[in-house]
Every structure is written in structure tokens, then in C-alpha cells.
Design a protein around this motif. Structure first.
Motif, mmCIF file in Angstrom:
data_model
loop_
_atom_site.group_PDB
_atom_site.id
_atom_site.type_symbol
_atom_site.label_atom_id
_atom_site.label_comp_id
_atom_site.label_asym_id
_atom_site.label_seq_id
_atom_site.Cartn_x
_atom_site.Cartn_y
_atom_site.Cartn_z
ATOM 1 N N GLU B 126 1.243 -0.716 0.076
ATOM 2 C CA GLU B 126 -0.027 0.176 -0.053
ATOM 3 C C GLU B 126 1.718 1.238 -0.265
ATOM 4 O OE1 GLU B 126 -2.564 -0.915 3.161
ATOM 5 O OE2 GLU B 126 -4.223 -1.585 2.272
ATOM 6 N N ALA B 127 1.816 1.435 0.636
ATOM 7 C CA ALA B 127 3.040 2.640 0.377
ATOM 8 C C ALA B 127 3.341 2.711 -0.812
ATOM 9 C CB ALA B 127 3.673 2.213 2.173
ATOM 10 N N ALA B 128 3.878 1.664 -1.414
ATOM 11 C CA ALA B 128 4.455 1.673 -2.626
ATOM 12 C C ALA B 128 3.621 2.212 -3.862
ATOM 13 C CB ALA B 128 5.007 0.276 -3.229
ATOM 14 N N GLU B 129 2.243 2.023 -3.075
ATOM 15 C CA GLU B 129 0.936 2.602 -4.495
ATOM 16 C C GLU B 129 1.396 3.580 -3.829
ATOM 17 O OE1 GLU B 129 -1.497 -1.629 -5.098
ATOM 18 O OE2 GLU B 129 -2.056 -0.675 -3.257
ATOM 19 N N ALA B 130 0.788 4.305 -2.704
ATOM 20 C CA ALA B 130 0.602 5.268 -2.419
ATOM 21 C C ALA B 130 1.236 6.046 -3.099
ATOM 22 C CB ALA B 130 0.357 5.510 -1.063
ATOM 23 N N ALA B 131 3.248 5.645 -2.363
ATOM 24 C CA ALA B 131 3.926 6.735 -3.147
ATOM 25 C C ALA B 131 3.703 6.776 -4.466
ATOM 26 C CB ALA B 131 5.162 5.684 -3.084
ATOM 27 N N LEU B 132 3.201 5.384 -5.508
ATOM 28 C CA LEU B 132 3.290 6.021 -6.893
ATOM 29 C C LEU B 132 2.006 7.190 -7.415
ATOM 30 C CD1 LEU B 132 4.283 2.830 -8.354
ATOM 31 C CD2 LEU B 132 5.345 4.356 -8.605
ATOM 32 N N ALA B 133 1.125 6.742 -7.020
ATOM 33 C CA ALA B 133 0.211 7.799 -6.783
ATOM 34 C C ALA B 133 0.354 9.421 -6.631
ATOM 35 C CB ALA B 133 -0.925 7.631 -5.974
ATOM 36 N N ALA B 134 0.996 9.332 -5.609
ATOM 37 C CA ALA B 134 2.584 10.417 -5.697
ATOM 38 C C ALA B 134 2.786 11.013 -6.429
ATOM 39 C CB ALA B 134 3.130 10.736 -3.751
ATOM 40 N N VAL B 135 3.523 10.527 -7.144
ATOM 41 C CA VAL B 135 4.466 10.965 -7.976
ATOM 42 C C VAL B 135 3.757 11.416 -9.364
ATOM 43 C CG1 VAL B 135 6.865 9.979 -6.583
ATOM 44 C CG2 VAL B 135 5.496 8.314 -8.775
ATOM 45 N N GLY B 136 2.540 10.663 -9.463
ATOM 46 C CA GLY B 136 1.549 10.748 -10.750
ATOM 47 C C GLY B 136 1.677 9.412 -11.837
ATOM 48 N N LEU B 137 1.591 8.586 -11.251
ATOM 49 C CA LEU B 137 2.419 7.237 -11.667
ATOM 50 C C LEU B 137 1.201 5.813 -11.611
ATOM 51 C CD1 LEU B 137 5.972 7.373 -12.433
ATOM 52 C CD2 LEU B 137 4.201 7.516 -13.812
ATOM 53 N N GLN B 138 0.331 6.120 -10.920
ATOM 54 C CA GLN B 138 -0.706 5.356 -9.883
ATOM 55 C C GLN B 138 -1.255 4.834 -11.996
ATOM 56 O OE1 GLN B 138 -0.854 8.695 -10.117
ATOM 57 N NE2 GLN B 138 -3.308 8.912 -10.449
ATOM 58 N N ASP B 139 -0.938 5.120 -12.902
ATOM 59 C CA ASP B 139 -2.196 4.417 -14.076
ATOM 60 C C ASP B 139 -0.975 3.595 -14.949
ATOM 61 O OD1 ASP B 139 -4.023 5.224 -13.997
ATOM 62 O OD2 ASP B 139 -3.961 7.379 -14.546
ATOM 63 N N LYS B 140 0.341 3.489 -13.987
ATOM 64 C CA LYS B 140 1.679 2.790 -14.634
ATOM 65 C C LYS B 140 1.839 1.615 -13.857
ATOM 66 C CE LYS B 140 1.997 5.867 -18.507
ATOM 67 N NZ LYS B 140 3.005 6.403 -19.803
ATOM 68 N N MET B 141 2.130 0.984 -12.869
ATOM 69 C CA MET B 141 2.240 0.922 -12.017
ATOM 70 C C MET B 141 2.544 -0.798 -11.691
ATOM 71 S SD MET B 141 0.718 1.576 -7.156
ATOM 72 C CE MET B 141 -1.816 1.245 -8.706
ATOM 73 N N ARG B 142 1.670 -1.298 -12.879
ATOM 74 C CA ARG B 142 2.590 -2.371 -13.936
ATOM 75 C C ARG B 142 2.745 -3.018 -14.875
ATOM 76 N NH1 ARG B 142 0.413 -5.361 -9.105
ATOM 77 N NH2 ARG B 142 -1.212 -4.490 -8.678
ATOM 78 N N GLN B 143 3.414 -1.450 -15.101
ATOM 79 C CA GLN B 143 4.100 -1.536 -16.736
ATOM 80 C C GLN B 143 5.372 -1.871 -16.192
ATOM 81 O OE1 GLN B 143 2.626 1.767 -18.443
ATOM 82 N NE2 GLN B 143 4.613 2.055 -19.693
ATOM 83 N N ARG B 144 6.112 -2.503 -16.800
ATOM 84 C CA ARG B 144 7.779 -3.112 -17.095
ATOM 85 C C ARG B 144 8.781 -1.199 -16.766
ATOM 86 N NH1 ARG B 144 10.623 -8.110 -19.584
ATOM 87 N NH2 ARG B 144 12.100 -6.258 -19.894
ATOM 88 N N ALA B 145 9.404 -1.347 -16.090
ATOM 89 C CA ALA B 145 10.555 -0.328 -16.191
ATOM 90 C C ALA B 145 11.254 -0.012 -17.298
ATOM 91 C CB ALA B 145 11.137 0.285 -14.371
ATOM 92 N N ASP B 146 11.262 -0.688 -17.803
ATOM 93 C CA ASP B 146 12.395 -0.586 -19.568
ATOM 94 C C ASP B 146 10.928 0.263 -20.202
ATOM 95 O OD1 ASP B 146 10.770 -2.872 -19.393
ATOM 96 O OD2 ASP B 146 12.798 -3.713 -19.785
ATOM 97 N N THR B 147 10.337 0.241 -20.119
ATOM 98 C CA THR B 147 9.286 0.785 -21.307
ATOM 99 C C THR B 147 8.665 1.842 -20.542
ATOM 100 O OG1 THR B 147 6.722 -0.461 -20.052
ATOM 101 C CG2 THR B 147 8.029 -1.794 -21.487
ATOM 102 N N LEU B 148 9.337 1.988 -19.551
ATOM 103 C CA LEU B 148 8.470 3.999 -19.037
ATOM 104 C C LEU B 148 9.756 5.256 -19.316
ATOM 105 C CD1 LEU B 148 8.142 3.100 -15.339
ATOM 106 C CD2 LEU B 148 6.482 3.537 -17.334
ATOM 107 N N SER B 149 9.272 5.945 -20.165
ATOM 108 C CA SER B 149 10.438 7.309 -20.355
ATOM 109 C C SER B 149 10.910 7.579 -19.016
ATOM 110 C CB SER B 149 9.288 8.174 -20.695
ATOM 111 O OG SER B 149 8.968 8.846 -19.534
ATOM 112 N N GLY B 150 12.330 8.316 -19.579
ATOM 113 C CA GLY B 150 12.803 8.649 -19.325
ATOM 114 C C GLY B 150 12.886 9.623 -17.562
ATOM 115 N N GLY B 151 11.517 10.512 -18.007
ATOM 116 C CA GLY B 151 11.057 10.880 -16.600
ATOM 117 C C GLY B 151 10.190 10.026 -15.748
ATOM 118 N N GLU B 152 9.797 9.124 -16.410
ATOM 119 C CA GLU B 152 8.355 8.326 -15.434
ATOM 120 C C GLU B 152 9.740 7.777 -14.853
ATOM 121 O OE1 GLU B 152 4.668 8.385 -18.581
ATOM 122 O OE2 GLU B 152 6.721 6.658 -18.866
ATOM 123 N N GLN B 153 10.982 7.105 -15.147
ATOM 124 C CA GLN B 153 11.413 6.120 -14.181
ATOM 125 C C GLN B 153 11.875 6.938 -13.430
ATOM 126 O OE1 GLN B 153 14.321 3.834 -16.202
ATOM 127 N NE2 GLN B 153 13.505 4.333 -18.518
#
Lengths: 265, 247
Positions: B126-153
Motif C-alpha cells: 500500500e505504501a508503494a502504491e501510494a508513493a506511485l500515486a504521489a508521483v503521478g504514476l498510479q496508471d502505470k504501476m503494472r508496467q515494466r520499468a524499461d517501458t517507461l520514459s526517462g522522466g517516468e523512470q
């Protein structure tokens, strides 16, 4: 930077040429000795060729009688390679962590681990099998043990190299969360190197199927046993049939292994 | 003592060449400190010594009043949990999802068997999910890291530090590998987190205009020597108008 006088420069060039000439002479001498020691003889090959042609001619048509027994033996070879590779990989798993510079607990573990895996890798599975036949008796089990030990060394070596090639960044990030070595390896290292490790394991399996075809010669089971019996009886049509089966088996295993490896990447 | 991060006379030489000379700094809760300096000036050496990824030759480090220098083994691991880090190259596990990368912040406090089975505690997930929501990535939680843009990473990396619940966030050139828009986004995010949570941030940068825009305290690194410079008339992050995230 100091400016080098050109006389000095040309002197250095002469030395470089002399060194190169000495190197060439050494290599040539080494080859001469090797040719002599290995008794390479064109005339003996020429004498032997007609005999060989005669045998090949007598090998046709291949004798596939009792095919079931031959296939069973081929299956035995695949089984030896499969079990030997699996157990070898299990032994290699802890060894490769100790033998990888970037995750080893310390040099006091690293060096002994390297020695051990080099020793295991340095002795061919065939030789291990020869010893195990004496220890546990004739049959495929001796072959499994032989393949296992050699494979443990080879896989551990290749795995530890793959691990050393892993990116250090994620490992540092994991360490900064306060994780120890075990957790860093499990969580940050394994996902990164898993495709490489799996690919190495499949390659070794494929290699072991090929290598295990000769285990029968020392009585360690598999299709090699049939091959040796047939050669001893000069039953060349039989030898031919067995070679065809070996080729088919190896080709099939290579294809399966390569298909699996492609899916990993 | 109220200081969150204190370094005293940290020094490091590489093969005789001094990389860091008697670097000292003290950060209080809520500081957004920027260390400005050209590449090769010793910023990364300071970062690595502060986190003890590189062992300093001498000097002392305190995090929330507790010493970090001289610690070994389990004590060092425990102490490191108080330091969240963000790297220039993100250092995510490429083949893991954003959520798993954010969960890495909880790795230190999770027992090995849970890590082996991939069963993190409910609270940490839950803390990790909240953290991702705090950085605006709640929609990309299940995405592999290497498919994210540099800023998202880099935002995932910040989420990782948030999951860790560290006392201080240390970022080494966090925007050097990003395009200008993503760079502003990441620094704005760090500022927001510092404002909202009272986090203490130490961040190395090499672009003066970014330092001016975001720093509440400014340090300058030159040839391994660290000195504090007055923020003075500089427009600081606190005074700066909110920056648009849709650049």
C-alpha cells in the motif's frame, strides 16, 4: 606532453618489429613441435582412406533392426544430459554467487570458489564418468554423475560471468534500501540476469546431449554403448543407423533449445 | 539536534588525486539543498561518500543525529534505510514493474523469505502504491520499468525513496539524463514532496538556472571543495510560482 625526438621513435619501431618477429618464430616452432608429436602423416591417411570408403560402402543400407532398443538408448542419452545438467545447475547456483566479483561475500570465498569451479570445469564429463563407472558401476547413473560435475563447473563459470556483467546501478539502489546481499541478489540481480542464466543453462543442456553420446564408450550408458558395440563388431550398417539416430536426436534437441532460448530474449 | 543530515570534513582521494577535500554541510528538516558544480568537481564523490557507496578516507556523517560513518554489516544496513537515494541513471530494475521498483524501498525492512517469495507485507504494498500515486504514476504501476520514459523512470525512483520513508532524500544529478521538460517536472515533484511532507532534500545539479529555481540552500563544489553560497536574491523554490506540469 614531452616532444619525443624522432630517432627515439624509430628505435622503438625497430624494437616493436623485432618483438613481432620473435613472436612469429615462437608460434612457428610451437606448431612444428605439435605436428611432430601428434604424428600427422598424409601417407597414412592416404592408405587408410580406401579402407574407410569400403566401410562406408558396407554401411549401406543402414541396419535399423531393433529400432526400439536404439531409440530407448538415445532416450537414455537425453535423460543423462537432462538430469546431469539439472543437478549441475543446482550445484552451480550457490557457487556462481561466491565466484562473481560483484556479489561475492569476500575474496576469501571468491578464490576458493573459482578454484573449485575451474577444477570441475577442467575435467571433462567423460573422465568423471570413467571414474564413476568404477565407483558406482556400469550404466547411465555414472554418466549422470560425470555430466553433473563437469556441468556444475561450466555453468557456475558462465553464470558468474553473466552476473559480473550485470548493471551495478540497481544493485546499489537495492543496497541503499538497507538490503543485505541475499535480498539484493534475489530482488535486484536475478530479474536482470535471469534470461542470460536460462540461456546458458539451455545451451549447456544442448551441449551435454551431444557430449553424452560418447559416454557409452566407457560404459556410462546411452546410445554410445550401442555405437561402441557395433564398431567392435565391424557392423557398419549398424553404425550408420546409429549415427543417423544421433544426428536426428542432436538436431531435435538443438532446435528445441534454440526455440526456448529465443523466447527468453 | 534538529539537523537531518550532517557531514563533517569528508575527504576522499583516488590514487593520490584529491576528489573531495574536507567537505562539511548541515541540513535542517525541510531544506532543499542544491550542490552546484561542473562535472568532475566531486559532486558524485560527495554523494557516494554520504551514502557510503564509496568509503570516505576520513570524516563523519550523521543522519538524523545518528552516525553513519564507521558502521558495518547490519548496523550500516539499518542506518541506510534513513537515506533515500535517486541516481542520475535511475537505477531501476528494468525487468520489474514500476510497483515492484517502488517496493524496493521496503527491501531493507522485509525478511529474506518474503523477498524470495515476492510476498511483501500488505502495508508496504500500500505504501508503494501510494508513493506511485504521489508521483503521478498510479496508471502505470503494472508496467515494466524499461517501458517507461526517462522522466517516468526517475519518478518511480522517487517513489522508491518515498516507500522507504527515509529521513532525507539524496539525489545525484537526478535530471542530467532527462529532457528539459521532464527535468522541470522531476524537480517540481521533489519540491512538492519537500513542501508537503517536510522532507529534507539534497540534490546535485550542474545547471545554474535549475539550482536558482529550486534551491532553498545552495552549495558550490569546485575541485573537491564544498562551500555554501548565499541564496540571497535568488528566486527560490518556495517563492517560485507553481510550475506547470504539462510542459
Amino acid at each position: 606532453m614531452l616532444h619525443r625526438p624522432s630517432a627515439h621513435e624509430s628505435e622503438r619501431r625497430i624494437w616493436a618489429r623485432l618483438r613481432f618477429a620473435a613472436l612469429l618464430a615462437t608460434v612457428a616452432a610451437f606448431y612444428a613441435v605439435c605436428l611432430h608429436v601428434s604424428q600427422v602423416s598424409v601417407s597414412r591417411l592416404a592408405e587408410g582412406l580406401p579402407r574407410l570408403m569400403n566401410w562406408i560402402a558396407r554401411g549401406w543400407p543402414p541396419d535399423f533392426s531393433g529400432l526400439e532398443e536404439l531409440l530407448l538408448r538415445a532416450g537414455e542419452t537425453v535423460a543423462i544430459a537432462t538430469i546431469g545438467t539439472t543437478f549441475g545447475a543446482l550445484i552451480a547456483a550457490p557457487l556462481c554467487i561466491l565466484a562473481a566479483r560483484n556479489v561475492t561475500p569476500g575474496m576469501w570465498m571468491f578464490h576458493p570458489a573459482r578454484w573449485l569451479l575451474n577444477a570441475l570445469r577442467g575435467v571433462d564429463g567423460f573422465i568423471f564418468a570413467l571414474i564413476f563407472v568404477a565407483a558406482v558401476g556400469l550404466g547411465p547413473f555414472a554418466g549422470v554423475l560425470g555430466v553433473m560435475l563437469h556441468t556444475a563447473g561450466s555453468i557456475a563459470k558462465l553464470w558468474s560471468e553473466a552476473i559480473e556483467g550485470a548493471e551495478p546501478g540497481p544493485l546499489e539502489a537495492a543496497a541503499m534500501s538497507g538490503a543485505g546481499r541475499a535480498k539484493v541478489v534475489l530482488f535486484a540481480l536475478l530479474p536482470d540476469v535471469r534470461p542470460a542464466l536460462s540461456s546458458i543453462t539451455l545451451y549447456m543442456w544442448e551441449f551435454n546431449v551431444r557430449a553424452s553420446t560418447v559416454l557409452g564408450v566407457v560404459g556410462a550408458g546411452g546410445i554410445g554403448q550401442e555405437l561402441k558395440n557395433s564398431v567392435d563388431l565391424l557392423a557398419f550398417d549398424r553404425v550408420f543407423a546409429i549415427l543417423i539416430i544421433i544426428l536426428a536426436m542432436v538436431t531435435l534437441i538443438d532446435a528445441v533449445s534454440q526455440a526456448l532460448r529465443r523466447r527468453l530474449l | 539536534m534538529s539537523d537531518v543530515l550532517r557531514a563533517q570534513r569528508l575527504s576522499k582521494r583516488f590514487g593520490g588525486a584529491p576528489a573531495l577535500v574536507n567537505a562539511s554541510l548541515t541540513l535542517d528538516r525541510g531544506d532543499f539543498a542544491v550542490i552546484l558544480g561542473p562535472s568532475g568537481s566531486g559532486k558524485t564523490t560527495l554523494f557516494r561518500c554520504l551514502t557510503r557507496l564509496t568509503e570516505p578516507d576520513s570524516g563523519e556523517i550523521y543522519v538524523a543525529g545518528e552516525p553513519l560513518h564507521g558502521l558495518r554489516g547490519a548496523a550500516l544496513k539499518r542506518a541506510r534505510r534513513r537515506i533515500g537515494v535517486v541516481f542520475q541513471q535511475f537505477n531501476l530494475i528494468k525487468r520489474r514493474t514500476a510497483l515492484e521498483n517502488a517496493l524496493m524501498g521496503a527491501l531493507g525492512r522485509t525478511p529474506p523469505w518474503r523477498v524470495a517469495l515476492g510476498r511483501f507485507s500488505r502495508a508496504d504494498v500500500e505504501a508503494a502504491e501510494a508513493a506511485l500515486a504521489a508521483v503521478g504514476l498510479q496508471d502505470k504501476m503494472r508496467q515494466r520499468a524499461d517501458t517507461l520514459s526517462g522522466g517516468e523512470q526517475q519518478r518511480v525512483a522517487i517513489a522508491r525513496a518515498l516507500t522507504q520513508k527515509s529521513a532525507v532524500l539524496i539525489a545525484d544529478e537526478p535530471v542530467a539524463s532527462l529532457d528539459p521538460a521532464s527535468a522541470e517536472q522531476v524537480l517540481t515533484l521533489m519540491t512538492d514532496l519537500r513542501n508537503a511532507r517536510g522532507m529534507t532534500v539534497l540534490c546535485t545539479l550542474h545547471q545554474p538556472h535549475l539550482a536558482r529555481a529550486y534551491a532553498s540552500r545552495l552549495f558550490v563544489m569546485r575541485q573537491g571543495r564544498l562551500s555554501e553560497a548565499p541564496v540571497g536574491s535568488m528566486e527560490t523554490a518556495a517563492e517560485a510560482p507553481a510550475r506547470s506540469l504539462s510542459l
